[in-house]
Design a protein around this motif. Structure first.
Motif, PDB file in Angstrom:
ATOM      1  N   THR A  13      48.665  26.833 -42.587  1.00  0.00           N
ATOM      2  CA  THR A  13      49.257  28.118 -42.232  1.00  0.00           C
ATOM      3  C   THR A  13      50.127  28.642 -43.362  1.00  0.00           C
ATOM      4  OG1 THR A  13      49.268  27.490 -39.891  1.00  0.00           O
ATOM      5  CG2 THR A  13      50.680  29.322 -40.537  1.00  0.00           C
ATOM      6  N   SER A  57      41.264  30.353 -26.305  1.00  0.00           N
ATOM      7  CA  SER A  57      42.311  31.145 -26.936  1.00  0.00           C
ATOM      8  C   SER A  57      41.842  31.694 -28.280  1.00  0.00           C
ATOM      9  CB  SER A  57      43.573  30.294 -27.143  1.00  0.00           C
ATOM     10  OG  SER A  57      44.491  30.961 -27.992  1.00  0.00           O
ATOM     11  N   GLN A  59      43.777  33.034 -30.500  1.00  0.00           N
ATOM     12  CA  GLN A  59      44.755  32.626 -31.513  1.00  0.00           C
ATOM     13  C   GLN A  59      44.496  31.206 -31.998  1.00  0.00           C
ATOM     14  OE1 GLN A  59      47.822  34.318 -28.600  1.00  0.00           O
ATOM     15  NE2 GLN A  59      49.007  34.134 -30.470  1.00  0.00           N
ATOM     16  N   LYS A  60      44.270  30.293 -31.071  1.00  0.00           N
ATOM     17  CA  LYS A  60      44.006  28.905 -31.462  1.00  0.00           C
ATOM     18  C   LYS A  60      42.688  28.800 -32.224  1.00  0.00           C
ATOM     19  CE  LYS A  60      46.552  26.709 -27.665  1.00  0.00           C
ATOM     20  NZ  LYS A  60      46.427  25.852 -26.447  1.00  0.00           N
ATOM     21  N   THR A  62      41.234  31.021 -34.082  1.00  0.00           N
ATOM     22  CA  THR A  62      41.403  31.554 -35.435  1.00  0.00           C
ATOM     23  C   THR A  62      42.084  30.535 -36.330  1.00  0.00           C
ATOM     24  OG1 THR A  62      41.523  33.820 -34.595  1.00  0.00           O
ATOM     25  CG2 THR A  62      42.396  33.420 -36.793  1.00  0.00           C
ATOM     26  N   PHE A 146      51.237  41.340 -34.347  1.00  0.00           N
ATOM     27  CA  PHE A 146      50.426  40.134 -34.369  1.00  0.00           C
ATOM     28  C   PHE A 146      49.233  40.283 -33.427  1.00  0.00           C
ATOM     29  CE2 PHE A 146      54.356  38.540 -36.101  1.00  0.00           C
ATOM     30  CZ  PHE A 146      53.930  37.617 -37.050  1.00  0.00           C
ATOM     31  N   THR A 148      47.194  38.849 -30.845  1.00  0.00           N
ATOM     32  CA  THR A 148      47.302  37.790 -29.849  1.00  0.00           C
ATOM     33  C   THR A 148      46.208  37.975 -28.798  1.00  0.00           C
ATOM     34  OG1 THR A 148      48.794  39.046 -28.405  1.00  0.00           O
ATOM     35  CG2 THR A 148      49.804  37.744 -30.180  1.00  0.00           C
ATOM     36  N   ASP A 149      46.079  36.984 -27.920  1.00  0.00           N
ATOM     37  CA  ASP A 149      45.097  37.110 -26.844  1.00  0.00           C
ATOM     38  C   ASP A 149      45.346  38.375 -26.025  1.00  0.00           C
ATOM     39  OD1 ASP A 149      43.856  34.728 -27.564  1.00  0.00           O
ATOM     40  OD2 ASP A 149      45.124  33.521 -26.256  1.00  0.00           O
ATOM     41  N   GLN A 183      41.981  40.426 -39.451  1.00  0.00           N
ATOM     42  CA  GLN A 183      43.403  40.265 -39.766  1.00  0.00           C
ATOM     43  C   GLN A 183      43.582  40.270 -41.284  1.00  0.00           C
ATOM     44  OE1 GLN A 183      45.678  37.519 -37.026  1.00  0.00           O
ATOM     45  NE2 GLN A 183      43.609  36.751 -36.633  1.00  0.00           N
ATOM     46  N   PRO A 187      50.216  34.712 -41.574  1.00  0.00           N
ATOM     47  CA  PRO A 187      50.985  34.547 -40.335  1.00  0.00           C
ATOM     48  C   PRO A 187      52.475  34.843 -40.466  1.00  0.00           C
ATOM     49  CG  PRO A 187      49.484  32.712 -40.651  1.00  0.00           C
ATOM     50  CD  PRO A 187      49.459  33.491 -41.919  1.00  0.00           C
ATOM     51  N   ASN A 195      45.951  44.981 -38.503  1.00  0.00           N
ATOM     52  CA  ASN A 195      44.813  44.339 -37.856  1.00  0.00           C
ATOM     53  C   ASN A 195      43.827  45.434 -37.464  1.00  0.00           C
ATOM     54  OD1 ASN A 195      46.438  41.749 -37.451  1.00  0.00           O
ATOM     55  ND2 ASN A 195      47.576  43.186 -36.172  1.00  0.00           N
TER      56      ASN A 195
END
Length: 214
Positions: A13, A57, A59-60, A62, A146, A148-149, A183, A187, A195
């Motif tokens: 990250t 998810s 996010q997870k 990605t 951000f 997000t889901d 994106q 982060p 985005n």
């Protein structure tokens, strides 16, 4: 058999912050049509490197997908080639069940021009594949903050509404992917994030069948 270097997710990250901040190459496109809150773009044939992740998810998925892709560009390939990072990182939702109507995601990045025709072969344990993204048209909605889901669901609903009230109301396609989320920022960038939500559209009504697939 050589093994891919294993890096903690937190380290990857942090490195994402560095590589995206210095990235300069993105897939070229032409803008076909502009509305107040979305535009239609044409992307030509291009090769991306893709990581499939099965997770509910976005996010997870990605993060885990990019972890594998980052190892690849840092040299975990049969040529031991280091590959310059590009932007955006794109996560596509594969149709299925789940809160985002998806049970799998394809996380991918655009290969630099020098690797378009002959991408390095990833080490097998990374489970990556080159993806030939054929010429296509997409409706693009930009959003900040951000991805997000929850925000992806909100932006997808807004784009669907905008399309329904436009000349493109009946032009969404039966793509293998429902939505793609692009994106452009690492982060740890908190201000001025960019985005995009991409939805494939059929442009043949507007540009002609031949030109729509060119």
């Amino acid at each position: 058999m050589a093994r891919a270097p294993r890096l903690p997710i937190a380290v990857v990250t942090l490195l994402w912050l560095v590589v995206l901040c210095r990235s300069t190459e993105s897939p070229p496109y032409e803008v076909l049509h502009v509305e107040s809150d979305f535009e239609i773009r044409h992307y030509r044939d291009a090769t991306w490197m893709s990581a499939t992740v099965r997770d509910l998810s976005f996010q997870k998925a990605t993060l885990f997908g990019f972890h594998r892709l980052f190892q690849f560009i840092e040299g975990a390939n049969l040529n031991w080639s280091r590959i310059a990072m590009t932007s955006p990182v794109v996560t596509s939702l594969v149709p299925g069940a789940g809160p985002l109507h998806s049970s799998a995601y394809a996380v991918r990045f655009y290969l630099p021009a020098k690797f378009q025709d002959c991408p390095p072969t990833p080490l097998p344990e990374l489970n990556l594949e080159p993806y030939a993204w054929k010429s296509h048209y997409v409706a693009v909605r930009e959003f900040s903050g951000f991805a997000t889901d929850d925000s992806v669901l909100r932006e997808a609903a807004k784009l669907a509404t905008s399309l329904s009230l436009s000349p493109w109301a009946n032009c969404t396609t039966d793509s293998d992917y429902i939505y793609s989320i692009a994106q452009y920022d690492p982060p740890f960038r908190f201000i001025g994030r960019v985005n995009e939500l991409w939805v494939d559209v059929d442009a043949s009504v507007f540009v002609g069948p031949g030109k729509a697939t060119a």
